[in-house]
Design a protein around this motif. Sequence first.
Motif, PDB file in Angstrom:
ATOM      1  N   GLY A 295       0.816  -1.346  -0.115  1.00 32.92           N
ATOM      2  CA  GLY A 295      -0.135   0.147   0.018  1.00 32.92           C
ATOM      3  C   GLY A 295       0.762   1.373  -0.030  1.00 32.92           C
ATOM      4  O   GLY A 295       0.554   2.331   0.487  1.00 32.92           O
ATOM      5  N   LEU A 296       1.977   1.193  -0.573  1.00 37.50           N
ATOM      6  CA  LEU A 296       2.801   2.480  -0.696  1.00 37.50           C
ATOM      7  C   LEU A 296       2.886   2.788  -2.114  1.00 37.50           C
ATOM      8  O   LEU A 296       2.653   2.264  -3.167  1.00 37.50           O
ATOM      9  N   ASP A 297       3.311   4.127  -2.389  1.00 35.57           N
ATOM     10  CA  ASP A 297       3.486   5.060  -3.429  1.00 35.57           C
ATOM     11  C   ASP A 297       4.958   4.945  -3.927  1.00 35.57           C
ATOM     12  O   ASP A 297       5.618   5.569  -2.928  1.00 35.57           O
ATOM     13  N   PRO A 298       5.605   4.604  -5.013  1.00 37.90           N
ATOM     14  CA  PRO A 298       6.842   4.624  -5.302  1.00 37.90           C
ATOM     15  C   PRO A 298       7.133   6.326  -5.364  1.00 37.90           C
ATOM     16  O   PRO A 298       8.609   6.304  -5.162  1.00 37.90           O
ATOM     17  N   LEU A 299       6.474   7.030  -5.636  1.00 40.39           N
ATOM     18  CA  LEU A 299       6.835   8.202  -5.729  1.00 40.39           C
ATOM     19  C   LEU A 299       7.142   9.021  -4.279  1.00 40.39           C
ATOM     20  O   LEU A 299       7.848  10.116  -4.089  1.00 40.39           O
ATOM     21  N   THR A 300       6.811   8.479  -3.134  1.00 35.98           N
ATOM     22  CA  THR A 300       7.238   8.958  -1.780  1.00 35.98           C
ATOM     23  C   THR A 300       8.400   8.096  -1.034  1.00 35.98           C
ATOM     24  O   THR A 300       8.540   8.363   0.197  1.00 35.98           O
ATOM     25  N   PRO A 365       5.629   5.898   6.525  1.00 38.71           N
ATOM     26  CA  PRO A 365       5.331   4.308   6.409  1.00 38.71           C
ATOM     27  C   PRO A 365       6.877   3.531   6.417  1.00 38.71           C
ATOM     28  O   PRO A 365       6.458   2.456   6.669  1.00 38.71           O
ATOM     29  N   LEU A 366       7.691   4.223   6.429  1.00 41.80           N
ATOM     30  CA  LEU A 366       8.903   3.435   6.383  1.00 41.80           C
ATOM     31  C   LEU A 366      10.021   4.309   7.218  1.00 41.80           C
ATOM     32  O   LEU A 366      11.015   4.923   6.741  1.00 41.80           O
ATOM     33  N   PRO A 367       9.939   4.162   8.540  1.00 37.87           N
ATOM     34  CA  PRO A 367      10.789   4.931   9.523  1.00 37.87           C
ATOM     35  C   PRO A 367      12.306   4.062   9.466  1.00 37.87           C
ATOM     36  O   PRO A 367      12.419   3.011   9.069  1.00 37.87           O
ATOM     37  N   ARG A 368      13.163   4.845   9.768  1.00 37.45           N
ATOM     38  CA  ARG A 368      14.696   4.504   9.694  1.00 37.45           C
ATOM     39  C   ARG A 368      15.183   3.903   8.530  1.00 37.45           C
ATOM     40  O   ARG A 368      15.582   2.648   8.526  1.00 37.45           O
ATOM     41  N   ILE A 369      15.063   4.556   7.432  1.00 36.02           N
ATOM     42  CA  ILE A 369      15.661   4.010   6.033  1.00 36.02           C
ATOM     43  C   ILE A 369      16.981   4.566   5.782  1.00 36.02           C
ATOM     44  O   ILE A 369      17.425   4.178   4.714  1.00 36.02           O
TER      45      ILE A 369
END
Length: 370
Positions: A295-300, A365-369
């Motif tokens: 459920g993620l958007d590649p643009l973000t 949606p993706l902490p600590r990346i």
Amino acid sequence: MNMPTPNNTLNIETVLKKIERTRQARRHKFYLRDEKITLSHGSGGKATHNLIEGVFAPAFSNPLLDTMDDAAIFGPTESGPRLAFTTDTYVVSPLFFPGGDIGKLAIHGTINDLAMAGAKPLYLSAGFILEEGLPIADLRRIVASMAQAANEAGVAIVTGDTKVVQRGKADGLFINTAGIGLIDTSRSIGQTQLQPGDRVLLSGPIGDHGIAIMLAREALDIETDVKSDTAPLHSLVSALLAAAGQDVHCLKDPTRGGVATALNEMALSSEVSIALDERAIPVRPEVRGACEILGLDPLTIANEGKLLAIVGQEQAAAALNALRSHPLGREATLIGTVQAEPQGMVFLRTEIGGMRVLDMLVGDPLPRIC
């Protein structure tokens, strides 16, 4: 590329009024209403900008900082060589991931922030916050990776610092790196330099880094060989500047917050509009598939080895050819144009022919990346 046209089922006047309300609401720009820090404040998206504008920017305001570019530019004269200075901190989890590790990421990230200013990276610092219990073998592996990345990029790590904190206080290891680079021309590159008619170039497929981290961290049952795209971009930038010269108006590596956030920052800073064609934006099938499942958007999604280049129309073809001639830009493409109105907005013409406003990343949606 022309401005995307609203869906015919919508009243055009209503759409324009909504756009104007949104533009006015964002114009000056971000508002910090939170009473406590959350993970979203580290996402690179709206919450991060709220934090910066609400706390740091007013306290530290000065001409070098206020441009909000990835590096500060200064020198003894305006016409001669100048220096670029930048710093960044890396808190990625896990420390090792497909395609890289926190050490390689720290070196590449700081080199890239200097490169986005048009600078040749020269010297780096490295500061380590080590958690009690971190295996020495892991630390040796990370330090060796940093040394290799720096050597391959032709930069030197010339100073540093080490601190140790109690178990449970640092997620294994945090790294801060700072860097100095040399700008040998009077060329001005920055996110306030966009002009109507400019072309938006992207050096390759997006989303690889963020998805690689997500899959490695969560151990999801998704079969894919996605790897981080972490890479030093200074040689790619050098080839681009040699081909397009003064017509390169802005460079940005779309890390936290992805392409959407980076382009919104540019549009706001230059008070222009940016129109994108979704069909022109490259995304690897495995990344697109993972984004759809999650459920993620590649643009973000964050990238660590890609750049956005805003180039004058006349030199756009030469710039694109220069990117494609370099190993790190073989899949470069033209994805959009800069327009005068409505200011501070980014639009996306979707694959099905509609149009939507493309905003900054909201939440984390993706902490600590990175």
